[in-house]
Design an enzyme around this catalytic site. Structure first.
Site, PDB file in Angstrom:
ATOM      1  CG  HIS A   8       0.225  -0.036   2.347  1.00  0.00           C
ATOM      2  ND1 HIS A   8       0.576  -1.040   3.040  1.00  0.00           N
ATOM      3  CD2 HIS A   8       0.358   1.224   3.071  1.00  0.00           C
ATOM      4  CE1 HIS A   8       1.259   0.155   4.083  1.00  0.00           C
ATOM      5  NE2 HIS A   8       1.106   0.876   4.216  1.00  0.00           N
ATOM      6  CG  HIS A  41       8.006   4.876   0.625  1.00  0.00           C
ATOM      7  ND1 HIS A  41       7.217   5.670   2.035  1.00  0.00           N
ATOM      8  CD2 HIS A  41       7.404   3.702   1.795  1.00  0.00           C
ATOM      9  CE1 HIS A  41       7.695   5.097   3.057  1.00  0.00           C
ATOM     10  NE2 HIS A  41       7.772   3.577   3.027  1.00  0.00           N
TER      11      HIS A  41
END
Length: 178
Positions: free
Chosen positions: A37, A121
């Site tokens: 995620h 990220h």
């Protein structure tokens, strides 16, 4: 108490592509593909009634959907003693706008402002100890990674369940984007 964060879910096909990269670094604890995620805001441990306040604040967010592209790989920490490996997110004003709205919503719900700078990220692995030359090889092999853009049509409130084999994430609520 429950441990919460707000994030973006990745499409299944992209999670499959990322999981193929999970090799070549002894001692790395690779993240399960179900847990990939992009974190918009880590909240941490909260009481159940605080979770309701968070949900209410997040429901008030209005933002447009947008495309997102994952690109490159990197690490947090020094090369020989990195803490984690990640794939980055291509600069995107719509993502920054959404993250700022999420941050404001969490503050409105009564939580302190996040002190760390937002660096979007996807964590691929967590590392303890030295990586030797293995991390440098991984970065060289995957440095030019670039996934096709995918549509971000919602953001989500997740609960993190900590266990012996790492964390497992449970999506509690979804908030659609316009």
């Amino acid at each position: 108490m429950i441990r919460l964060f707000v994030g973006l879910k990745l499409p299944d096909d992209l999670r499959d592509v990322l999981s193929i990269m999970e090799r070549g670094i002894p001692g790395a604890r690779w993240v399960a593909s179900d847990n990939f995620h992009v974190t918009l805001r880590f909240i941490g441990d909260v009481a159940e009634h605080e979770a309701e306040d968070i949900d209410s604040s997040l429901r008030a967010i209005r933002a447009r959907n947008f495309p997102l592209t994952l690109t490159g790989v990197g690490h947090f920490g020094k090369l020989r003693s990195a803490r984690s490996i990640w794939t980055g997110v291509h600069a995107n004003p719509a993502l920054k706008h959404l993250q700022a709205k999420v941050e404001s919503a969490i503050v409105r719900a009564g939580f302190a402002t996040e002190k760390r700078r937002f660096k979007p990220h996807v964590t691929l692995a967590r590392i303890k100890g030295e990586t030797g030359h293995h991390l440098a090889n991984f970065l060289s092999e995957h440095g030019d990674f670039r996934a096709p853009p995918f549509p971000v049509t919602a953001f989500h409130l997740y609960q993190s369940h900590l266990g012996r084999n790492g964390a497992a994430y449970e999506m509690l609520c979804s908030y659609p984007l316009e």
